[in-house]
Design a protein around this motif. Structure first.
Motif, PDB file in Angstrom:
ATOM      1  N   ARG A 199       0.862  -1.191   0.000  1.00 11.93           N
ATOM      2  CA  ARG A 199       0.000   0.000   0.000  1.00 11.93           C
ATOM      3  C   ARG A 199       0.894   1.235   0.000  1.00 11.93           C
ATOM      4  O   ARG A 199       1.983   1.212   0.592  1.00 11.93           O
ATOM      5  CB  ARG A 199      -0.881   0.039   1.258  1.00 11.93           C
ATOM      6  CG  ARG A 199      -1.913  -1.064   1.352  1.00 11.93           C
ATOM      7  CD  ARG A 199      -3.101  -0.823   0.447  1.00 11.93           C
ATOM      8  NE  ARG A 199      -4.178  -1.744   0.742  1.00 11.93           N
ATOM      9  CZ  ARG A 199      -4.951  -2.277  -0.199  1.00 11.93           C
ATOM     10  NH1 ARG A 199      -4.769  -2.012  -1.475  1.00 11.93           N
ATOM     11  NH2 ARG A 199      -5.931  -3.086   0.138  1.00 11.93           N
ATOM     12  N   TRP A 204       0.639  -7.712   8.591  1.00  7.98           N
ATOM     13  CA  TRP A 204      -0.470  -7.782   7.624  1.00  7.98           C
ATOM     14  C   TRP A 204      -0.862  -9.245   7.399  1.00  7.98           C
ATOM     15  O   TRP A 204      -2.039  -9.586   7.406  1.00  7.98           O
ATOM     16  CB  TRP A 204      -0.048  -7.128   6.301  1.00  7.98           C
ATOM     17  CG  TRP A 204      -1.047  -7.372   5.205  1.00  7.98           C
ATOM     18  CD1 TRP A 204      -2.277  -6.817   5.087  1.00  7.98           C
ATOM     19  CD2 TRP A 204      -0.903  -8.280   4.105  1.00  7.98           C
ATOM     20  NE1 TRP A 204      -2.921  -7.318   3.968  1.00  7.98           N
ATOM     21  CE2 TRP A 204      -2.093  -8.215   3.351  1.00  7.98           C
ATOM     22  CE3 TRP A 204       0.107  -9.137   3.674  1.00  7.98           C
ATOM     23  CZ2 TRP A 204      -2.297  -8.968   2.198  1.00  7.98           C
ATOM     24  CZ3 TRP A 204      -0.092  -9.886   2.520  1.00  7.98           C
ATOM     25  CH2 TRP A 204      -1.289  -9.797   1.796  1.00  7.98           C
ATOM     26  N   ARG A 239      -4.505 -10.749   8.020  1.00  9.91           N
ATOM     27  CA  ARG A 239      -5.209 -11.270   6.843  1.00  9.91           C
ATOM     28  C   ARG A 239      -5.627 -12.725   7.126  1.00  9.91           C
ATOM     29  O   ARG A 239      -6.731 -13.139   6.801  1.00  9.91           O
ATOM     30  CB  ARG A 239      -4.269 -11.153   5.649  1.00  9.91           C
ATOM     31  CG  ARG A 239      -4.790 -11.617   4.335  1.00  9.91           C
ATOM     32  CD  ARG A 239      -5.257 -10.501   3.427  1.00  9.91           C
ATOM     33  NE  ARG A 239      -6.060 -11.092   2.367  1.00  9.91           N
ATOM     34  CZ  ARG A 239      -6.801 -10.444   1.511  1.00  9.91           C
ATOM     35  NH1 ARG A 239      -6.901  -9.153   1.564  1.00  9.91           N
ATOM     36  NH2 ARG A 239      -7.489 -11.067   0.599  1.00  9.91           N
ATOM     37  N   GLN A 252     -19.308   0.496   2.265  1.00 11.18           N
ATOM     38  CA  GLN A 252     -19.320  -0.121   0.940  1.00 11.18           C
ATOM     39  C   GLN A 252     -20.593  -0.936   0.738  1.00 11.18           C
ATOM     40  O   GLN A 252     -21.207  -0.902  -0.330  1.00 11.18           O
ATOM     41  CB  GLN A 252     -18.067  -0.981   0.784  1.00 11.18           C
ATOM     42  CG  GLN A 252     -16.834  -0.110   0.753  1.00 11.18           C
ATOM     43  CD  GLN A 252     -15.581  -0.814   1.194  1.00 11.18           C
ATOM     44  OE1 GLN A 252     -15.505  -2.029   1.152  1.00 11.18           O
ATOM     45  NE2 GLN A 252     -14.601  -0.073   1.619  1.00 11.18           N
ATOM     46  N   HIS A 269      -2.936   0.184  -4.587  1.00 12.89           N
ATOM     47  CA  HIS A 269      -1.834  -0.735  -4.282  1.00 12.89           C
ATOM     48  C   HIS A 269      -0.525   0.046  -4.398  1.00 12.89           C
ATOM     49  O   HIS A 269      -0.501   1.156  -4.929  1.00 12.89           O
ATOM     50  CB  HIS A 269      -1.812  -1.881  -5.287  1.00 12.89           C
ATOM     51  CG  HIS A 269      -2.919  -2.878  -5.118  1.00 12.89           C
ATOM     52  ND1 HIS A 269      -2.729  -4.227  -5.181  1.00 12.89           N
ATOM     53  CD2 HIS A 269      -4.251  -2.723  -4.876  1.00 12.89           C
ATOM     54  CE1 HIS A 269      -3.875  -4.865  -5.002  1.00 12.89           C
ATOM     55  NE2 HIS A 269      -4.834  -3.964  -4.820  1.00 12.89           N
ATOM     56  N   ARG A 285      -4.581  -8.563  -2.202  1.00 10.97           N
ATOM     57  CA  ARG A 285      -5.295  -7.573  -1.400  1.00 10.97           C
ATOM     58  C   ARG A 285      -6.795  -7.605  -1.656  1.00 10.97           C
ATOM     59  O   ARG A 285      -7.516  -6.740  -1.153  1.00 10.97           O
ATOM     60  CB  ARG A 285      -4.769  -6.176  -1.722  1.00 10.97           C
ATOM     61  CG  ARG A 285      -3.389  -5.934  -1.171  1.00 10.97           C
ATOM     62  CD  ARG A 285      -3.467  -5.803   0.362  1.00 10.97           C
ATOM     63  NE  ARG A 285      -2.218  -5.291   0.855  1.00 10.97           N
ATOM     64  CZ  ARG A 285      -2.062  -4.644   2.001  1.00 10.97           C
ATOM     65  NH1 ARG A 285      -3.082  -4.449   2.797  1.00 10.97           N
ATOM     66  NH2 ARG A 285      -0.900  -4.214   2.384  1.00 10.97           N
ATOM     67  N   CYS A 303     -10.684  -7.955  -1.505  1.00  9.70           N
ATOM     68  CA  CYS A 303     -11.506  -7.782  -0.305  1.00  9.70           C
ATOM     69  C   CYS A 303     -11.638  -9.113   0.442  1.00  9.70           C
ATOM     70  O   CYS A 303     -12.131 -10.098  -0.105  1.00  9.70           O
ATOM     71  CB  CYS A 303     -12.894  -7.279  -0.693  1.00  9.70           C
ATOM     72  SG  CYS A 303     -14.005  -7.193   0.716  1.00  9.70           S
TER      73      CYS A 303
HETATM   74  C1  HEM Z   1     -20.156  -4.439  -0.983  1.00 10.32           C
HETATM   75  C2  HEM Z   1     -19.287  -4.428  -0.015  1.00 10.32           C
HETATM   76  C3  HEM Z   1     -17.791  -4.343  -0.170  1.00 10.32           C
HETATM   77  C4  HEM Z   1     -17.041  -3.946  -1.240  1.00 10.32           C
HETATM   78  C5  HEM Z   1     -17.513  -3.469  -2.610  1.00 10.32           C
HETATM   79  C6  HEM Z   1     -15.643  -4.062  -0.849  1.00 10.32           C
HETATM   80  C7  HEM Z   1     -14.576  -3.742  -1.676  1.00 10.32           C
HETATM   81  C8  HEM Z   1     -13.248  -3.795  -1.268  1.00 10.32           C
HETATM   82  C9  HEM Z   1     -12.136  -3.404  -2.094  1.00 10.32           C
HETATM   83  C10 HEM Z   1     -12.223  -2.839  -3.513  1.00 10.32           C
HETATM   84  C11 HEM Z   1     -11.006  -3.603  -1.373  1.00 10.32           C
HETATM   85  C12 HEM Z   1      -9.571  -3.326  -1.830  1.00 10.32           C
HETATM   86  C13 HEM Z   1      -9.053  -4.485  -2.654  1.00 10.32           C
HETATM   87  C14 HEM Z   1      -7.700  -4.211  -3.272  1.00 10.32           C
HETATM   88  O1  HEM Z   1      -6.850  -3.619  -2.609  1.00 10.32           O
HETATM   89  O2  HEM Z   1      -7.500  -4.562  -4.440  1.00 10.32           O
HETATM   90  C15 HEM Z   1     -11.397  -4.126  -0.080  1.00 10.32           C
HETATM   91  C16 HEM Z   1     -10.511  -4.443   0.920  1.00 10.32           C
HETATM   92  C17 HEM Z   1     -10.906  -4.929   2.147  1.00 10.32           C
HETATM   93  N1  HEM Z   1     -12.189  -5.268   2.545  1.00 10.32           N
HETATM   94 FE1  HEM Z   1     -13.875  -5.016   1.473  1.00 10.32          FE
HETATM   95  N2  HEM Z   1     -15.582  -4.530   0.442  1.00 10.32           N
HETATM   96  C18 HEM Z   1     -16.867  -4.719   0.897  1.00 10.32           C
HETATM   97  C19 HEM Z   1     -17.245  -5.195   2.129  1.00 10.32           C
HETATM   98  C20 HEM Z   1     -16.389  -5.643   3.109  1.00 10.32           C
HETATM   99  C21 HEM Z   1     -16.788  -6.233   4.372  1.00 10.32           C
HETATM  100  C22 HEM Z   1     -18.225  -6.471   4.812  1.00 10.32           C
HETATM  101  C23 HEM Z   1     -15.636  -6.515   5.067  1.00 10.32           C
HETATM  102  C24 HEM Z   1     -15.459  -7.119   6.437  1.00 10.32           C
HETATM  103  C25 HEM Z   1     -16.105  -8.096   6.886  1.00 10.32           C
HETATM  104  C26 HEM Z   1     -14.521  -6.081   4.247  1.00 10.32           C
HETATM  105  C27 HEM Z   1     -13.205  -6.156   4.613  1.00 10.32           C
HETATM  106  C28 HEM Z   1     -12.146  -5.716   3.852  1.00 10.32           C
HETATM  107  C29 HEM Z   1     -10.767  -5.683   4.314  1.00 10.32           C
HETATM  108  C30 HEM Z   1     -10.284  -6.088   5.692  1.00 10.32           C
HETATM  109  C31 HEM Z   1      -9.984  -5.192   3.252  1.00 10.32           C
HETATM  110  C32 HEM Z   1      -8.484  -4.943   3.240  1.00 10.32           C
HETATM  111  C33 HEM Z   1      -7.738  -6.157   2.724  1.00 10.32           C
HETATM  112  C34 HEM Z   1      -6.227  -5.941   2.640  1.00 10.32           C
HETATM  113  O3  HEM Z   1      -5.774  -4.819   2.484  1.00 10.32           O
HETATM  114  O4  HEM Z   1      -5.517  -6.958   2.715  1.00 10.32           O
HETATM  115  N3  HEM Z   1     -15.020  -5.574   3.063  1.00 10.32           N
HETATM  116  N4  HEM Z   1     -12.769  -4.234  -0.040  1.00 10.32           N
END
Ligand code: HEM
Length: 554
Positions: free
Chosen positions: A141, A165, A169, A360, A427, A492, A494
């Motif tokens: 990041r 991380w 994760r 989101q 990223h 990364r 979601c």
């Molecule tokens: C419609 C709902 C959601 C959308 C559209 C969404 C979308 C995303 C996107 C685009 C990323 C970044 C991915 C990347 O870096 O390429 C992300 C990361 C993440 N999301 Fe979601 N998300 C949603 C719901 C959730 C929920 C409900 C949770 C938890 C239970 C969650 C937990 C996380 C976490 C912890 C990351 C960070 C992962 C990392 O950096 O390793 N998300 N999400």
């Protein structure tokens, strides 16, 4: 093998470049030293500044000459000498400009801002090549100094790749992978049914109700905590911390993000107000982490909670004789911040708000209501399918999902039509790389332009048109395009996607089974128009307020 070759090339390239830069700097020191004495003693202050400026410009010029020897950056708008493309970088709905740039320059676009390299990935093919096949290089990041100072650095979404991380994760994956996510279905359905009751009594509050739904589901899953519809004590605690984030756009904070070295300024110095602000924020974040965590521990001591994510993580850690308290608190707080209810349109402009999964989910559901109000024919088709498969004597269940292909296509189309984070989360590169003959430096910010990918006409003809039928084959079967680009890429991607997918699907199918959504009417009985493009300008694409009527189906 291919990757190794690239790795070798980039190391060679990096070494070559740094040796030459060093020589260049040494050369200038040599050139300047005989002049130094006379110039700085006899010239006035303004003269010295002019000399320094001249040297910087000359260095840049020579670097430019020198850069002809190396591989080019990907194409992009021409940068200015020092500020780069700062004037070209859009502040409003940037994904639209980046998509235009994609048409002009290609799949991979390069820009700079004060020396920071930005690379925009505009196609699925290139996203797979970089974020997935070269995930060892493209999974970091970018550095945002103010986040660290404010105590949010322990949020997994902003963490640099490393052991911390990986540990977090892993924790998330254990509890949100497909089979584990299935355990939360009863809670999810239960809360969705509460939403239906809310819609029955106060349909005009649908935005508030879907916000409460998303917060209630996640808080129950993570802490075993039941959110109260109003004045919830945990929610107000997270509100304060999140509010602080919303306020972190004052000049000092912006400056420290642009010039991270400023973080070493002591808090008493004029202009270092950001240090005091950050200290207050750290305190709030600390409380926000500890209070609900202690709630779970107390419940466990009382023998009440054993099913929440935090309770399970604690049990596992105790069974292994380890103390992972800090990591557990941090992982859980990602979800907790989601309970905050302070999301004003202003706050949506703030990059930090990409952090909060609840937002989101809310945004995806708001787009669903918007699409249904605009497309009565599509709504009717989905309702007909539900009535045929489920009947009208019970509510849909998760088990019905495979038998409802049109609702599935509708879900895919909602997620494609208005991707919640049109540029994903940025990223960063952890090493130099060479791709298709272009040089991508270490430390570059790499944006996956999900908006451009969901507008690719070779996959999605007439992309602005809301059309679930695009997900069917010519012989009427659901096609295999089931990758939801809105969840991001590579390592990364979601980590809550299976869980979020279940929340969004369950809400859509349950609302369709019980309500009819239409455009609202004014006092004269005329339909009030809804602009499908009236979305927020910031990094999260969120439909701005619109009126619709929600009535029980007869
Ligand atoms: C419609 C709902 C959601 C959308 C559209 C969404 C979308 C995303 C996107 C685009 C990323 C970044 C991915 C990347 O870096 O390429 C992300 C990361 C993440 N999301 Fe979601 N998300 C949603 C719901 C959730 C929920 C409900 C949770 C938890 C239970 C969650 C937990 C996380 C976490 C912890 C990351 C960070 C992962 C990392 O950096 O390793 N998300 N999400």
């Amino acid at each position: 093998m291919l990757t190794q070759t690239f790795g070798y090339a980039q190391r060679e390239h990096g070494a070559f470049r740094s040796v030459h830069c060093r020589h260049l700097v040494q050369l200038f020191i040599c050139l300047l030293s005989p002049l130094k004495q006379s110039l700085f003693t006899h010239m006035d202050y303004r003269g010295s500044l002019a000399l320094i400026a001249f040297v910087i410009v000359l260095l840049k010029f020579i670097e430019k000459l020198f850069s002809k020897r190396r591989l080019p950056f990907p194409p992009g708008p021409s940068p200015q000498l020092l500020s780069g493309n700062i004037r070209d970088l859009p502040t409003k709905q940037p994904w639209l400009t980046y998509t235009e740039w994609g048409r002009c320059y290609g799949d991979l676009v390069h820009a700079t801002a004060f020396g920071q390299h930005i690379v925009i990935v505009n196609s699925v093919k290139t996203a797979v090549e970089l974020f997935e096949k070269r995930s060892h290089t493209y999974s970091d990041r970018p550095v945002i100094t103010m986040i660290d100072l404010m105590g949010w650095e322990s949020n997994i979404a902003f963490m640099h790749v490393g052991n911390r991380w990986r540990q977090q994760r892993r924790m998330f994956q254990q509890h949100f992978r497909p089979d584990a996510s299935r355990n939360y279905r009863p809670t999810q359905m239960n809360k969705v049914h509460q939403l239906l009751q809310g819609l029955l009594s106060s349909p005009q509050d649908f935005r508030e109700l879907i916000k409460t739904l998303a917060a209630a589901i996640i808080m129950s899953t993570v802490y075993g905590y039941e959110v109260k519809p109003s004045n919830d004590r945990f929610v107000s605690l997270s509100e304060s911390a999140v509010q602080k984030v919303g306020e972190s756009v004052f000049p000092g904070a912006v400056a420290v993000n642009a010039f991270p070295i400023l973080k070493y300024l002591p808090s008493w110095m004029p202009g270092a107000g950001f240090q005091r602000f950050a200290a207050e924020s750290r305190q709030l974040v600390q409380e926000m982490r500890e209070v609900p965590y202690n709630f779970v521990k107390q419940n466990m001591r009382d023998g009440v909670d054993s099913k929440s994510m935090v309770a399970k993580l604690l049990e596992a850690s105790q069974a292994r004789g380890r103390s992972d308290e800090d990591a557990i608190q941090a992982a859980a707080a990602v979800a907790y911040a989601a309970g905050a209810d302070t999301v004003s349109p202003f706050n949506f402009q703030n990059i930090f708000f990409q952090l909060f999964p609840e937002i989101q989910t809310v945004s995806a559901l708001a787009s669903f209501f918007l699409a249904m109000a605009l497309h009565p024919g599509i709504q009717k088709k989905a309702q007909h399918e539900i009535d045929t498969v489920v009947g009208t004597h019970r509510l849909p269940e998760f088990e019905d999902r495979p038998s409802l292909p049109f609702v599935e296509a509708l879900y895919r189309e909602v997620m494609r039509w208005k991707p919640v984070l049109p540029l994903g989360l940025a990223h960063g590169t952890s090493a130099h790389d060479v791709y298709n003959g272009y040089f991508i430096p270490k430390g570059a910010t790499v944006l996956g332009n999900i908006w451009a990918m969901t507008r690719d006409e070779s996959f999605y003809p007439e992309p602005e048109c809301f059309n679930p039928d695009r997900f069917f084959t010519a012989d009427g079967r659901l096609n295999n395009d089931d990758t939801i680009l809105a969840f991001g890429f590579g390592r990364r991607i979601c980590v809550g996607r299976h869980y979020a997918d279940a929340t969004v699907w369950a809400t859509m199918v349950s609302v369709l089974a019980t309500f009819h959504i239409a455009k609202a009417k004014d006092s004269a009985g005329n339909e009030i128009d809804i602009d499908p493009n009236n979305y927020s300008d910031g990094f999260i694409s969120h439909p701005l307020s619109f009126a619709c009527s929600i009535n029980p189906s007869v």
